[in-house]
Write an enzyme that holds these catalytic residues in place. Structure first.
Site, PDB file in Angstrom:
ATOM      1  N   GLU A 140      16.754   5.070 -23.703  1.00 20.33           N
ATOM      2  CA  GLU A 140      16.321   4.498 -22.417  1.00 20.33           C
ATOM      3  C   GLU A 140      15.020   5.147 -21.962  1.00 20.33           C
ATOM      4  O   GLU A 140      14.088   4.477 -21.509  1.00 20.33           O
ATOM      5  CB  GLU A 140      17.425   4.696 -21.375  1.00 20.33           C
ATOM      6  CG  GLU A 140      17.109   4.042 -20.029  1.00 20.33           C
ATOM      7  CD  GLU A 140      18.152   4.360 -18.970  1.00 20.33           C
ATOM      8  OE1 GLU A 140      19.137   5.060 -19.282  1.00 20.33           O
ATOM      9  OE2 GLU A 140      17.964   3.920 -17.816  1.00 20.33           O
TER      10      GLU A 140
ATOM     11  N   CYS B 256      24.344  11.723 -15.234  1.00 21.44           N
ATOM     12  CA  CYS B 256      25.708  12.100 -15.594  1.00 21.44           C
ATOM     13  C   CYS B 256      26.464  12.811 -14.478  1.00 21.44           C
ATOM     14  O   CYS B 256      27.661  12.991 -14.549  1.00 21.44           O
ATOM     15  CB  CYS B 256      25.726  12.928 -16.864  1.00 21.44           C
ATOM     16  SG  CYS B 256      24.302  13.963 -17.055  1.00 21.44           S
TER      17      CYS B 256
ATOM     18  N   GLU C 270      34.142   9.392  -8.746  1.00 22.00           N
ATOM     19  CA  GLU C 270      33.461   8.547  -9.735  1.00 22.00           C
ATOM     20  C   GLU C 270      34.463   7.653 -10.456  1.00 22.00           C
ATOM     21  O   GLU C 270      34.245   6.453 -10.620  1.00 22.00           O
ATOM     22  CB  GLU C 270      32.711   9.414 -10.757  1.00 22.00           C
ATOM     23  CG  GLU C 270      31.905   8.597 -11.772  1.00 22.00           C
ATOM     24  CD  GLU C 270      31.399   9.417 -12.971  1.00 22.00           C
ATOM     25  OE1 GLU C 270      31.636  10.637 -13.013  1.00 22.00           O
ATOM     26  OE2 GLU C 270      30.790   8.825 -13.873  1.00 22.00           O
TER      27      GLU C 270
ATOM     28  N   SER D 186      18.700   6.901 -14.650  1.00 24.99           N
ATOM     29  CA  SER D 186      19.202   6.320 -15.893  1.00 24.99           C
ATOM     30  C   SER D 186      20.451   5.479 -15.645  1.00 24.99           C
ATOM     31  O   SER D 186      21.262   5.806 -14.787  1.00 24.99           O
ATOM     32  CB  SER D 186      19.529   7.450 -16.871  1.00 24.99           C
ATOM     33  OG  SER D 186      20.367   6.988 -17.895  1.00 24.99           O
TER      34      SER D 186
ATOM     35  N   GLU E 165      32.496   0.271 -10.138  1.00 22.35           N
ATOM     36  CA  GLU E 165      31.562   0.125 -11.256  1.00 22.35           C
ATOM     37  C   GLU E 165      32.157   0.700 -12.542  1.00 22.35           C
ATOM     38  O   GLU E 165      31.678   0.392 -13.631  1.00 22.35           O
ATOM     39  CB  GLU E 165      30.237   0.851 -10.942  1.00 22.35           C
ATOM     40  CG  GLU E 165      29.456   0.256  -9.788  1.00 22.35           C
ATOM     41  CD  GLU E 165      29.885   0.805  -8.442  1.00 22.35           C
ATOM     42  OE1 GLU E 165      30.804   1.657  -8.404  1.00 22.35           O
ATOM     43  OE2 GLU E 165      29.322   0.388  -7.410  1.00 22.35           O
TER      44      GLU E 165
ATOM     45  N   CYS F 198      27.506  22.333 -14.440  1.00 18.88           N
ATOM     46  CA  CYS F 198      28.950  22.081 -14.411  1.00 18.88           C
ATOM     47  C   CYS F 198      29.791  23.346 -14.557  1.00 18.88           C
ATOM     48  O   CYS F 198      30.934  23.387 -14.093  1.00 18.88           O
ATOM     49  CB  CYS F 198      29.335  21.105 -15.512  1.00 18.88           C
ATOM     50  SG  CYS F 198      28.360  19.591 -15.447  1.00 18.88           S
TER      51      CYS F 198
END
Lengths: 160, 573, 639
Positions: free
Chosen positions: B290, B307, B363, B327, B368, B505
């Site tokens: 991408e 992410c 999420e 992205s 979506e 993370c």
């Protein structure tokens, strides 16, 4: 609930340069206009000057003078400062509560006429005990005088 | 400051509890003491946040009998401080008793039991519960958020969450309201967390010393599904889980425990265990493609990574106009979720993700993330929750043998592993773009400026005649700083990686709470695992061919990309 | 619009002009427009007075801007004359006569007799025990004071910069700007020994030198603390209203000394009059080139902004005020840095109280030696106090430091109202303590007060008579501070809540002796471990009443008795008249201050218990001994 005039808020914001540092002055100006801080107005301000709603609410609720609820036409401030206390302002407060049907937990009447507030010291200790209705000072109050004062206001509004 | 100008770099020493303590530029006496092995208690202090001075249990006494809080006391050479004089002991105990009085003590059942700092200090100082009657807040619990739960009755008003949310994350979703005894912490106008600007990063819960802010506990759901024998429970686990989990069992943080983790999941009754590292590799493949396409087509840059769900929510709530530059790649969790659905097409699969992250809970629930009429991930558990389940099952984690994740979705390269730290995604992309697995090249990449725990990193990378300016931010406050640089035209970037949590993370809101030192150990552990990998660039992952050939129904874009509303009409071929 | 003055010579010319006008023997009517008199209606009185003077055909001048005609009458609104109890006050110059409790209906007589004929209206004069005082200086309330800081209050128009300049105003600022180096200014202030008038008594000159020492700071701030929140104190308000230019001048001088160019005045929300007078003063001074850029062509700049508080007592604390000015919750900051180094917006900040700034011009003008000529060695100069409570003369007073409490209460205050016994004086507001009978000869200065556990604070003096319950007083202050605690630090937030609960229990007759130890223990903990000054001193009223009136606490607990009859749930004195022995002489009814006693002559009288304030006047005066206390114990225990 009042309808907030955002053009007016814009004018206030302009006067204070949309500056976060002036947030207290901005809220004072809004309160002067609406006699309390309408939620819609604060949300608008938060968006425009780039502070979060949590912050603006935090600042507003920290200061005693900001009201988050609509206030009555007559805001009756009973001074409970030291000098007034010594000259028995507690009894005056009680009389005001009795005459308006209000209490500490219920500061405003439903008809939007009266709001009773307790203030710490109005700086007129020489005239204690003091009661202020909107901006008019009533000095050396007694329970009887307080009751008469409220009856007078009620009469003015055509109430019995 | 004028009065400090006499300070030189000579060795400076102060005395704390009769111990000579070197002063090495610490900002307060509390730090000096801690660096010298003296643990002054504190509930409102955090090394990465501004000094608050509110809890007052870090009070100390100097040789003149003056009492002050160690967090707001400047280290001064020659000063003599005592941390446990009779007066200090008495006052500190009383402060704890007062706190306890205004704190709902359901300690036996509290989420934070055993990791509650208030509880620990009360035990440490023999505080009895009964001195002052209870007068805690009776405000209701706010469980509106998918990620965290707020219980005002347990809040001790240390303000760590407020400062975390404001100073580090620049979100300021919560603040103090009212004052004095009436003070409480909430989003404005008593809204609930869900309707605030909260992005669910969970950093507030990570710093909360009590059970006032906790990660939403969904372990019951997991038990229920595991025990349902008709259902296939398929679990994926993120890169960082393997470096956080062990700490809950008193094990060191500097060793990844991937093998034990897989064994533990199997012992709990999970049917299939896959490694999210694989889809981290997959993410790199998609994201690199991408990016190259954007670069070649002259699309607006920088491209932002996608992410991190906290970052995505932050873009949606604060910078929606930037979304077209984000992205469209799904997160590794999303991609693995899609692969699992296609791998077990006709089976009743319950798809679970073990994540270092609280925002992943949100999420996973987004519309979506539904494909072909099904949620891709049914449940997200944090590292903390998994640790709790392992304990609940009576498994002695330290003694577990190692196992490997299941095939065919268990293979991964070092590029996937390093997703767990800030800069990891970027480093993986660079590895992918350079396409050279030689140790020299990997070393060059490691030293290009991408590695390290700095909040903001900016560096140039060249590949052939391609010269790229790259930015990496961890913590949303830092992300906002980068965005400001870009939007004001002060700097150009081609690619920006954002992780909402400080350090990436490994410091996620779902990880066991840790001091900075511990996070540095996790950081090291991640690269240890990377170096232990035979394959370290994503295109080497042998499973990818299988994935592209069999699990994407010839429509990788449909399964591996997520178009959020603010993306607008982005089209991707 | 005023003409801008471009240099020192122009300033001096203007000063000479207004000085001449000020000194001319013109007739002046000065209407006190301090907060107290305004509350009694003096603004209306002032307007009516102007109209009446004009209507009577006299030439009337209100503002000094124009050259006055020779025999015109000046009608001016002045700052607080101080004797609020007797307001509205009107002063007549050049005779110096003082009329008290002047009503609009008195105006015609004043004009006719005094203005037209020069006769004194004795009906409006102050009488002290029947003795008539014509002039202000003949009234004991005034002649025992030393008015320095407030010297212009009541003598000039508080809203006129011309009046202020005419009486010597801004000459100190001009001197500091043109004749002195910053170091010399600091030196003079240090030499004067002046200590901060806001509460803690930190030496002002020392503070200035610390701010000045930050030579490399790009910006420094001067902040004037006008957030006078102590219940029972209103000196700073009176100063800001009554002599706003003096405050500004003091701030300009501080700016010179500290080399700061930006300044803020933080005014308490409850003082709108102060805000409007200060705003007016800033506008006037800016117009004349005494504020703003390039003051009088000196190249020095100084800008003053006004910040209005929004109702938070804690904002009187320096770092909380800083937070508030920056638009944050007014919570004090952790004390890692001092405000003099890292204050407002992280810059070196000089924060002083209103009264401190208002003392500065005189120090520069008359010198440190003059300033030190009154006061004590450790506490130089004068101090303004707000004298209130159960005392005959209430109002704003200014006295030399070191004056005894007796001189204030008896000499100036004229003793206790309604012939009651003196019990205590609460000094320093909610952070202060109480002084008792045995402290009557204690000098009022920083160090003597500290030695008895009280503080001078901002200077509120609330006099309490024997009908004041000291436990209730402690509860009152604790309730106040509990409401005003910002909630940041545990000791103050939780400690005040617990202490308030214990004090309420005691007042309701539910206290135990152990509670007294608990009160003390919490108090000590708060004193030592709270974050800011508010928390550290919050328990002072409790500690000080416990030390001086422990017996009252014990009576509340063990005997369920409130000797002052204030605590409603405890047994009280109920005064009654024995109908059998009452001779109906009416003396009690005449003496009763609240008209609670009724009865026909020669028939037995009755006391209306709902009106009775239990002052005991009736019983003391009864020739037949017919008045007794039922349902309780006699309360007069000697201390």
């Amino acid at each position: 609930m009042v309808k907030v005039d955002f053009k007016l808020i814009d004018k206030i914001l302009e006067r204070y340069d949309y500056d976060k540092g002036n947030i207290i002055a901005i809220m004072q100006a809004i309160q002067e206009e609406y006699r309390y801080l309408p939620q819609a107005a604060l949300e608008y301000v938060a968006e425009k000057i780039g502070v979060s709603m949590a912050k603006i609410f935090g600042v507003a609720t920290f200061y005693e003078n900001f009201s988050m609820d609509a206030k009555g036409k007559y805001v009756i401030k009973v001074c409970r400062g030291t000098a007034c206390h010594v000259r028995k302002s507690a009894n005056v407060l009680e009389a005001v509560y009795e005459a308006t049907g209000l209490s500490e937990g219920k500061p405003s009447t439903e008809d939007g006429l009266f709001t009773v507030e307790i203030v710490s010291c109005l700086g007129a200790c020489g005239l204690a005990p003091v009661v202020v209705v909107n901006d008019e000072v009533h000095s050396k109050m007694t329970p009887e005088k307080a009751q008469a004062l409220i009856s007078e206001l009620k009469a003015k509004e055509g109430m019995r | 400051m004028a009065r400090e100008k006499n300070q030189s770099n000579d060795l400076k020493v102060m005395t704390i509890d009769n111990v000579e303590c070197a002063i090495n530029g610490e900002r307060n006496v509390l730090e000096v003491a801690r660096h010298n092995g003296i643990d002054i208690p504190s509930l409102c202090y955090c090394e990465n946040l501004s000094i608050y001075g509110g809890c007052r249990i870090c009070i100390v006494e100097d040789d003149k009998g003056k009492i002050d809080s160690a967090c707001s006391l400047k280290p001064r050479a020659g000063a003599k401080i005592n941390t446990n004089t009779p007066r200090i002991q008495r006052y500190r105990k009383m402060i704890l008793q007062l706190m306890l009085g205004s704190h709902r003590t359901d300690c036996a059942t509290c989420e934070m039991s055993e990791s509650c700092k208030l509880q620990a200090y009360c035990r440490r100082y023999h505080v009895d519960m009964e001195r002052f009657g209870k007068n805690y807040s009776d405000m209701p619990i706010d469980d509106s958020s998918a990620c965290i739960v707020r219980d005002p009755s347990k809040c001790i008003l240390c303000g760590l969450c407020v400062r975390m949310c404001d100073e580090i994350q620049n979100i300021h979703a919560i603040d103090f309201c009212h004052r004095g005894k009436r003070t409480y912490i909430a989003p404005g106008y008593n809204d609930n967390i869900a309707s605030s600007k909260c992005v669910g990063c969970g950093q507030c819960a990570a710093v909360c010393p009590t059970g006032a802010l906790t990660v939403k506990n969904e372990t019951e759901k997991m038990w229920h599904m595991i025990q349902d024998l008709n259902r296939k429970v398929v679990v994926q686990f993120a890169p960082s889980v393997r470096v956080g989990l062990a700490e809950q069992f008193g094990m060191p943080a500097n060793e990844p425990v991937t093998g034990k983790l897989v064994t533990a999941l199997k012992r709990l009754g999970v049917d299939v265990v896959y490694d999210t590292n694989l889809t981290a590799d997959l993410t790199i493949m998609e994201e690199s493609a991408e990016f190259m396409e954007k670069l070649n087509s002259g699309a607006k840059l920088p491209m932002f990574t996608s992410c991190c769900p906290g970052w995505i929510q932050h873009v949606e709530k604060v910078h929606p106009h930037l979304m077209p530059q984000v992205s469209t790649c799904g997160s590794p969790m999303e991609m693995m979720g899609a692969l699992i659905r296609n791998q077990f097409k006709n089976e009743d699969v319950y798809s679970v993700a073990i994540m270092p992250c609280t925002a992943k809970k949100f999420e996973a629930s987004r519309p979506e993330l539904e494909k072909d009429g099904k949620r891709l991930v049914d449940l997200v558990l944090t590292t903390q929750e998994l640790g709790r389940m392992i304990k609940e099952a009576g498994i002695d984690f330290a003694k577990l043998p190692d196992s490997k994740p299941d095939s065919p979705l268990g293979d991964y390269t070092g590029a996937g592993v390093i997703f767990g730290v800030t800069g990891g995604v970027t480093e993986a992309v660079i590895r992918r773009v350079l396409g050279d697995a030689s140790p020299d090249t990997l070393q060059t990449i490691a030293e290009c400026g991408v590695r390290g725990l700095d909040g903001i990193k900016a560096f140039d990378v060249s590949a052939g005649d391609l010269k790229l300016r790259i930015g990496v931010a961890n913590g949303l406050g830092n992300a906002d700083k980068l965005i400001k640089l870009v939007e004001s035209g002060q700097e150009h970037f081609d690619f920006i990686e954002v992780m909402a949590c400080p350090n990436g993370c490994i410091g996620g809101g779902g990880q066991p709470p840790a001091m900075q030192e511990r996070k540095e150990e996790r950081f090291a552990a991640i690269f240890k695992e990377d170096e232990a990998c035979e394959l370290r660039i994503p295109q080497q992952n042998p499973a990818l061919d299988y994935v592209y050939a069999n699990l994407l129904n010839n429509d990788p874009h449909h399964y591996l990309h997520i178009i959020y509303p603010d993306h607008g009409d982005v089209h991707h071929e | 619009m005023r003409t801008k003055l471009n240099n020192r010579a122009e300033f001096q010319a203007v000063q000479a002009k207004y000085e001449a006008i000020h000194n001319s023997a013109n007739r002046k009517i000065l209407v006190c427009c301090g907060n107290g008199c305004v509350s009694s209606g003096s603004l209306k009185l002032y307007e009516e007075m102007k109209t009446a003077v004009k209507a009577s055909g006299l030439k009337c001048v209100v503002e000094l801007m124009e050259e006055p005609e020779k025999d015109a009458v000046n009608v001016k609104k002045t700052g607080c004359i101080g004797f609020c109890e007797m307001g509205p006050l009107v002063k007549i110059e050049p005779e110096g006569w003082l009329y008290t409790k002047v009503q609009i209906s008195d105006i015609p007589e004043i004009i006719e007799s005094t203005i037209m004929k020069g006769e004194f209206v004795s009906r409006l004069a102050y009488r002290n025990s029947g003795i008539l005082a014509k002039k202000q200086s003949e009234i004991p309330f005034y002649n025992k004071q030393t008015r320095r800081m407030l010297n212009y209050c009541g003598n000039i128009d508080c809203e006129s910069i011309e009046d202020y300049i005419g009486i010597g105003g801004y000459s100190a600022a001009v001197k500091a700007i043109f004749d002195m180096t910053p170091e010399q200014v600091v030196e003079e202030v240090i030499e004067s020994g002046i200590r901060g008038r806001g509460g803690a008594g930190y030496p002002t000159g020392k503070k200035w030198s610390q701010v000045a020492a930050n030579k490399n700071a790009d910006v420094k701030y001067i902040v004037c603390n006008g957030d006078e929140g102590d219940p029972g104190a209103f000196m700073d308000g009176s100063t800001m209203e009554g002599t706003p230019h003096k405050v500004l001048e003091g701030m300009i001088i501080a700016g010179i000394a500290c080399e700061a160019e930006e300044a803020y005045i933080y005014v308490r929300a409850e003082y709108p009059l102060s805000v409007s007078r200060l705003s007016m003063a800033i506008e006037q001074a800016t117009e004349m080139g005494l504020l703003g850029d390039n003051i009088l062509g000196s190249g020095k700049n100084f800008h003053i902004h006004i910040n209005q508080g929004a109702g938070a007592f804690v904002c009187g604390e320096g770092s909380a005020m800083t937070n508030s000015i920056e638009g944050n919750r007014g919570m004090p900051r952790a004390k890692l840095y001092h405000q003099v180094d890292v204050g407002l917006y992280g810059k070196p900040t000089c924060l002083n109280n209103v009264e401190t700034f208002a003392n500065i011009p005189d120090i520069i003008n008359h010198g440190a030696a003059w300033f030190k000529s009154v006061g004590t060695e450790g506490s130089t100069g004068t101090k303004a106090f707000a004298l209130t409570g159960n005392v005959n003369n209430t109002g704003i007073i200014e006295v030399p430091m070191g004056i005894t409490l007796r001189e204030v209460v008896v000499g100036i205050g004229g003793g206790i109202k309604n012939y009651q016994d003196f019990k205590a004086v609460q000094i320093g507001g909610p952070s202060g303590g109480c002084l008792t009978y045995e402290h009557l000869d204690l000098p009022l200065d920083f160090d003597s007060l500290k030695s008895v556990g009280a503080i001078i604070g901002s200077g509120g003096l609330v006099v309490m008579d024997e009908n004041t319950c000291m436990v209730d007083t402690a509860r009152f202050f604790m309730n106040f501070i509990c409401k005003e605690s910002c909630g940041k630090c545990t000791p103050c937030r939780e400690g005040t809540t617990r202490m308030k609960q214990i004090l309420e229990d005691i007042c309701n007759g539910e206290g135990t002796m152990e509670d007294l130890d608990e009160l003390e223990e919490i108090a000590r903990m708060m004193e030592k471990s709270s974050l800011c000054g508010l928390g550290k001193t919050a328990a002072n009223p409790v500690l000080s009443t416990l030390a001086n009136f422990r017996n009252e606490y014990e009576e509340h607990i063990s005997e369920k008795l409130c000797r002052a009859g204030v605590c409603q749930k405890l047994s009280q004195k109920v005064y009654a008249i024995n109908a059998a022995t009452c001779i109906g002489c009416t003396k009690c009814a005449r003496n009763c201050p609240v008209e609670a006693i009724t009865g026909q002559i020669k028939t037995p009288h009755v006391i209306d218990a709902s009106k009775c304030i239990k002052c005991g006047t009736c019983m003391e005066g009864c020739p037949a001994g017919a008045i007794y206390i039922e349902n309780g114990r006699k309360g007069n225990v000697k201390y």
